[in-house]
Enzyme design. Structure first.
Site, short mmCIF file in Angstrom:
data_model
loop_
_atom_site.label_atom_id
_atom_site.label_comp_id
_atom_site.label_asym_id
_atom_site.label_seq_id
_atom_site.Cartn_x
_atom_site.Cartn_y
_atom_site.Cartn_z
N ASP A 7 6.10 19.21 99.22
CA ASP A 7 5.46 19.38 97.91
C ASP A 7 6.42 20.21 97.07
O ASP A 7 7.45 20.69 97.57
CB ASP A 7 4.10 20.09 98.08
CG ASP A 7 3.43 20.36 96.73
OD1 ASP A 7 3.43 19.46 95.88
OD2 ASP A 7 2.92 21.47 96.51
N SER A 8 6.05 20.46 95.82
CA SER A 8 6.90 21.28 94.97
C SER A 8 6.78 22.77 95.29
O SER A 8 7.52 23.57 94.73
CB SER A 8 6.50 21.05 93.51
OG SER A 8 5.17 21.51 93.33
N CYS A 71 1.56 15.86 97.86
CA CYS A 71 1.75 16.05 96.43
C CYS A 71 1.31 14.77 95.72
O CYS A 71 1.87 13.69 95.99
CB CYS A 71 3.23 16.32 96.17
SG CYS A 71 3.66 16.43 94.43
N GLU A 152 1.79 29.68 91.77
CA GLU A 152 3.00 30.04 92.52
C GLU A 152 3.34 31.53 92.34
O GLU A 152 3.91 32.14 93.23
CB GLU A 152 4.20 29.21 92.04
CG GLU A 152 4.16 27.75 92.45
CD GLU A 152 4.39 27.51 93.93
OE1 GLU A 152 5.09 28.31 94.59
OE2 GLU A 152 3.87 26.48 94.43
N CYS A 184 -4.38 17.59 92.27
CA CYS A 184 -3.09 18.22 92.53
C CYS A 184 -3.34 19.15 93.71
O CYS A 184 -4.35 19.86 93.74
CB CYS A 184 -2.62 19.01 91.31
SG CYS A 184 -1.24 20.15 91.65
N HIS A 186 -2.17 21.82 94.55
CA HIS A 186 -2.22 23.26 94.24
C HIS A 186 -3.64 23.71 93.86
O HIS A 186 -3.98 24.88 94.00
CB HIS A 186 -1.31 23.60 93.05
CG HIS A 186 0.14 23.77 93.40
ND1 HIS A 186 0.97 22.71 93.66
CD2 HIS A 186 0.90 24.89 93.53
CE1 HIS A 186 2.19 23.16 93.91
NE2 HIS A 186 2.18 24.48 93.84
#
Ligand code: DGL
Length: 261
Positions: A7-8, A71, A152, A184, A186
């Site tokens: 994932d990012s 993701c 993040e 998403c 996140h």
């Protein structure tokens, strides 16, 4: 079984957590591509390039048997290509759980929160067009630029993050949306904040567990024996908060730096 997951950044760890509850006798190699985050505000070509580079690395270095795109954004723009390039690899993606949401809703009004790229992508657009032909639901879509950065940087519970969420969720609250798709990986990390702002009984849909069960089923069909240890190795291409990683996984983790050329 060697499993590669990427994932990012932190988001995919919500999927890793679900995998750790289902998978045994496996090593999981997680890449947090924080150097290139947020994916959701990049072009389709950039997202595809990041995904290809990480996949090549995971195959070469760890000879992975399975790849999980933890993701939604990378799935939207890279999974088709990855499946063409690596036909023998088990490849599982993450997609906004719109189908489970329309089964759950009582008011017929569902919300979808996702990155700008995911909502613009053909994959999501086709899914919603298809579903709205099948069932009479109203879909409230909301892109959340900037939310990944808040998460993040450990600001999920901050005032700035709350203000963003309040603005995005206002139309959903007013329309009596009772089911929200977290499109998403996140966003489960701000699930508590979303529930609080909605101020009603709202069901949040994330697909981590469904992905884990799918991987187990595919693994078993290829001879995987699901008895034994499950180990997680985390690498990051840029800055990442170790304490946040450990909070999500609920275990101490050693994080290695990774440079991908
Ligand atoms: N967690 C990712 C997703 O599910 C990417 C978020 C981002 O980097 O924008 O879409």
């Amino acid at each position: 079984m060697n499993i590669g997951v990427f994932d990012s950044g932190l988001g995919g760890l919500t999927v890793v957590k679900a995998l750790s509850q289902v998978m045994k006798n496996a090593k999981l190699f997680y890449i947090a591509d924080t150097h290139n985050a947020p994916y959701g505000e990049k072009t389709p070509q950039e997202i595809l390039n990041y995904s290809l580079k990480i996949t090549e690395y995971l195959i070469e270095k760890y000879e992975i048997d399975a790849l999980v795109l933890a993701c939604n954004t990378a799935t939207a723009f890279a999974i088709k290509h990855l499946r063409e390039v690596y036909p023998d690899l088990i490849i599982i993606g993450t997609e906004p759980g719109v189908k489970p949401a329309i089964e759950k809703t009582k008011t017929g009004n569902i919300g979808v929160l996702a990155t700008p790229a995911t909502l613009k992508g053909d994959k999501y657009q086709n899914l919603v067009t298809h579903i709205s032909k099948e069932k009479d639901v109203r879909v409230f879509e909301q892109a959340c630029p900037g939310l990944v950065e808040q998460i993040e940087s450990g600001k999920s519970s901050s005032e700035s993050c709350k203000v963003l969420l309040e603005n995005w969720l206002k139309p959903m609250r007013e329309a009596r949306v009772d089911t929200i798709v977290l499109g998403c990986t996140h966003y489960p990390l701000v699930g508590a904040e979303i529930t609080e702002i909605m101020a009603c009984e709202v069901v949040l849909i994330d697909t981590g567990l469904a992905i884990a069960k799918r991987l187990l089923a595919l693994g078993l069909s290829q001879g995987h024996e699901n008895e034994g240890d499950f180990e997680i190795f985390v690498q990051s291409t840029g800055e990442i908060h170790q304490n946040l990683v450990e909070d999500i996984l609920e275990t101490p983790v050693c994080i290695q730096d990774l440079t991908l050329n």
